[in-house]
Write a protein that holds these residues in place. Structure first.
Motif: not given
Length: 594
Positions: A432-446
Motif C-alpha cells: 500500500l503506497m501512501v500519497s497525499t496528491n495523486p498528481a505527484r508521482p510516488g509516496g511511501f509504503l506502509l
C-alpha cells in the motif's frame, strides 16, 4: 476471546504449528557481489545502499552524531530501498552515548479496533499468509519516525530538518533503479494492484522500471519536507495522517481498523537493553541486545552462550568454512533458543517475563542446564526450558513467515555508537503506497507488521499464545541490533545486525561468532556461508558447503536442505585502533567513513 473458539477451529490452528518443509526467504536473492572490507580511523557508517551510507557519512563529517547520521540514512533508505524499511514502518535502535546503552523501541502497534481473530477468515480459519500481508488488516501504527525523534532529542547535534535534506534532494533529483530493486519488483505479484505503486514503480506495459532508470519521487519529497518542518506530528495530524488512514481503511478487499486516534496514541518506548557477559575467543565481552518485544537479543545471546559451553562448538574453521561438528552444535543451541522464543517472548506490556525478569533466560545456571541437552546427535525435540521454575501458562507460537528488513551500524567521532534494525516487514510491506496528491508521482509504503503476530490465538487445548493479536500491542520481532563491549575497558568494539525475518537471529549470530571467536575481519565473517533452522530442516546456503559436511550432518540426524539465504548484515569492529567495516555481499550495502 480464546475460550469461545470451537474445538474444530482449535484443531485447525494446531495444524499451523507444524514447521514448514522449507522456510520461505524474506526477500528474493539478487546475486553475490564481493565486497573489499573497509577500515577507518574515527567514524563509520554501514548501511544497505551506497546512497544511504553516503548521506550518513556526510552528516558525520558535518559534526553530526551517530543518531543524526542514522536519521539521514533511514530517510534515504525510504526512497532507495523501499522494499525493506521506511517512514511507514518501525525500528529498534540500540545506542551507546559513552556512559550507558539505551534501547529505543519504535515498533509498530496494533490499532485499538482489532482483536485476536484479526487473521481468521469468515469461516473462522487462518488466512493464507500472502492474503493477510497484502491488505489493510496487516498495517500497524508506524513508529520509526517518532522513535528517531525521541533519540534525536537526547543525542542529536545537528538540527532535525538538516537530516532530511539528503533524502529530499534525492527524491526530487531522482536515483537510478538498482539491480536489486529491479529484481524484487520483477518478482512481485501483489504490489502492482496498488494504483499509486503501479504508476511509480512500473511502466505502462506492467514491467518494472529498468535498471538505471532515474526514479523521482516528488510526493515523498513533500512528505519529508513536512516531517522536517513539523516533526513526527506530520504523520499524526493533517493530510499525511489522513492519507495513511484512508489507505488502510479503504483497502478494496480487506480493510484495516487504523484510525487517526491510533496514530495520535502511539508512543515510542525507551527500554532497558539486555546486556550479558560472554566468553568468546579467549576473552570476556559484554554483549548488548534488544529486549522484548524483540526476540533477537535473547535468542542471539542464548545461542552464543550455549556455544561457549559446548566443547564441539570451539572448533576452528575448516578450509575457511564451519565444519559439521560446529554446525551441529550451533543448530542444537539455536533449536533450544527458538523453543524459548516461541514459548515466552512477546510485548512486555502485555506478557510477563518468565520469573519476572527476561534475564532469567540468560541466567548462568539455566544456560548450563540447557547446554547439557546438546549431545553428539540431534535431539528429537527441542522443548522450552523452565527458568526459575516458570509455569508454562502460554502455548508455543506456531512457526509462520517473517520478512524483509534493513540494518544500520554507525560509530561517530565523539565515541557514540549505534545499531539500528528497521523494517516494513514483508518486501514492499502491505503493498500500500501512501500519497497525499495523486498528481505527484510516488509516496511511501506502509508496513504489514501485524502479520508478525500469531495468526492462531490459541493452541488445540485452548491455551493462549503469548504473541497473539491484542489492541495496542507490539508484535514480536526477530530484529537483533547488537552492540559489543570490551569487558575490561568498557569500550565499544562492535556494532552489528542483519535483515532476514526470523533468520536475522542466525545471520547476526554468525557475524558475531565469526568476528569475536574466529577473529575474522568483519567482511570475512559476513562472507561466510549462511545456515540456520526455524524448526524444520537445517538450511545451508546453496552451493557453499562441501557434500561431506552435508552428509556428516545427516548422519547426526539432521534433515538438511540447501537453499538461497539472502542476509543483509552490516558490521563495524574496533581492532588495532581502527574501525573495520563489512557489508553483506548478498545485498547492495557499503561502509563509508573517516
Amino acid at each position: 476471546m480464546t475460550r469461545c473458539l470451537s474445538p474444530l477451529l482449535l484443531s485447525l490452528l494446531a495444524a499451523c504449528a507444524q514447521p514448514p518443509a522449507t522456510a520461505p526467504q524474506p526477500e528474493a536473492a539478487s546475486g553475490f557481489t564481493a565486497k573489499p572490507g573497509w577500515s577507518y580511523q574515527r567514524q563509520a557508517v554501514a548501511a544497505a545502499n551506497p546512497l544511504a551510507t553516503d548521506a550518513g557519512a556526510q552528516i558525520l563529517r558535518e559534526g553530526g552524531s551517530a543518531v543524526d547520521a542514522a536519521i539521514a540514512v533511514q530517510m534515504v533508505l525510504t526512497l532507495v530501498e523501499p522494499q525493506s524499511s521506511g517512514i511507514g514502518g518501525g525500528a529498534f535502535l540500540l545506542h551507546w552515548d559513552g556512559r550507558r546503552v539505551q534501547a529505543f523501541d519504535g515498533r509498530e502497534t496494533a490499532p485499538v479496533g482489532v482483536d485476536e481473530r484479526l487473521f481468521l477468515d469468515a469461516q473462522g480459519q487462518p488466512m493464507s499468509f500472502p492474503q493477510a500481508v497484502a491488505s489493510g488488516r496487516s498495517v500497524g501504527v508506524p513508529g520509526a519516525v517518532a522513535m528517531l525523534a525521541l533519540a534525536h532529542r537526547q543525542h542529536g547535534r545537528l538540527p532535525w530538518a538538516r537530516l532530511f535534506q539528503p533524502a529530499i534532494d534525492l527524491a526530487e533529483r531522482g536515483f537510478a533503479v538498482s539491480p536489486r530493486l529491479h529484481t524484487l519488483l520483477a518478482a512481485e505479484k501483489a504490489l502492482p494492484a496498488d494504483p499509486v505503486a503501479r504508476a511509480y514503480f512500473y511502466r505502462p506495459d506492467g514491467t518494472p522500471q529498468p535498471v538505471g532508470h532515474v526514479l523521482r519521487n516528488p510526493e515523498l519529497a513533500v512528505v519529508l519536507r513536512e516531517i522536517a518542518t513539523t516533526g513526527p506530528v506530520a504523520l499524526v495530524e493533517g493530510p499525511i495522517a489522513r492519507a495513511i488512514v484512508e489507505k488502510v481503511r479503504q483497502h478494496p478487499t480487506l480493510p484495516g481498523a487504523l484510525t487517526q486516534d491510533d496514530l495520535r496514541r502511539y508512543q515510542p518506548r525507551e527500554r532497558e537493553a539486555l546486556c550479558h557477559p560472554l566468553r568468546t575467543g579467549g576473552r570476556w565481552v559484554r554483549l548488548c541486545g534488544f529486549p522484548p518485544p524483540s526476540s533477537g537479543g535473547i535468542a542471539v545471546a542464548q545461542i552464543l552462550s550455549l556455544l561457549s559451553r559446548t566443547p564441539q562448538a570451539m572448533a576452528s574453521l575448516r578450509n575457511g568454512l564451519p565444519g559439521a561438528d560446529w554446525l551441529h552444535a550451533y543448530t542444537e543451541a539455536s533449536r533450544l533458543a527458538f523453543a524459548d522464543r516461541a514459548q515466552y517472548v512477546a510485548d512486555p506490556d502485555f506478557v510477563p517475563a518468565p520469573g519476572g525478569d527476561w534475564r532469567s533466560l540468560l541466567d548462568a545456571d539455566y544456560l548450563n542446564a540447557r547446554a547439557e541437552l546438546i549431545g553428539p546427535q540431534r535431539m528429537p525435540n527441542a522443548e522450552p526450558g523452565r527458568p526459575a521454575g516458570t509455569p508454562l501458562a502460554f502455548a508455543p507460537m506456531p512457526p509462520q513467515p517473517e520478512a524483509g528488513t534493513s540494518h544500520i551500524s554507525i560509530v561517530d567521532g565523539q565515541g557514540q555508537a549505534l545499531a539500528m534494525t528497521t523494517t516494513i516487514e514483508s518486501a514492499f510491506g502491505a503493498r500500500l503506497m501512501v500519497s497525499t496528491n495523486p498528481a505527484r508521482p510516488g509516496g511511501f509504503l506502509l508496513n504489514n507488521e501485524l502479520t508478525d503476530f500469531s495468526f492462531a490465538p490459541a493452541d488445540a487445548q485452548g491455551r493462549p499464545i503469548a504473541n497473539r493479536v491484542q489492541p495496542g500491542k507490539r508484535p514480536r520481532s526477530s530484529m537483533a541490533p547488537t552492540l559489543v563491549f570490551d569487558a575490561q575497558t568498557g569500550e565499544p568494539i562492535m556494532s552489528a545486525g542483519s535483515p532476514g525475518g526470523a533468520l536475522i537471529i542466525h545471520y547476526t549470530a554468525k557475524a558475531l561468532h565469526g568476528t569475536l571467536h574466529w577473529n575474522l575481519h568483519p567482511q570475512a565473517a559476513l562472507d561466510l556461508p549462511n545456515f540456520g533452522t526455524l524448526g524444520g530442516p537445517l538450511m545451508l546456503e546453496q552451493n557453499r558447503f562441501p557434500n561431506a559436511t552435508v552428509q556428516a550432518l545427516r548422519a547426526m540426524g539432521h534433515t538438511v536442505q540447501t537453499v538461497e539465504m539472502t542476509s543483509g548484515a552490516q558490521a563495524l569492529v574496533r581492532r588495532g585502533g581502527r574501525w573495520l567495516g563489512g557489508a553483506d555481499p548478498r545485498r547492495e550495502g557499503i561502509v563509508s567513513g573517516d
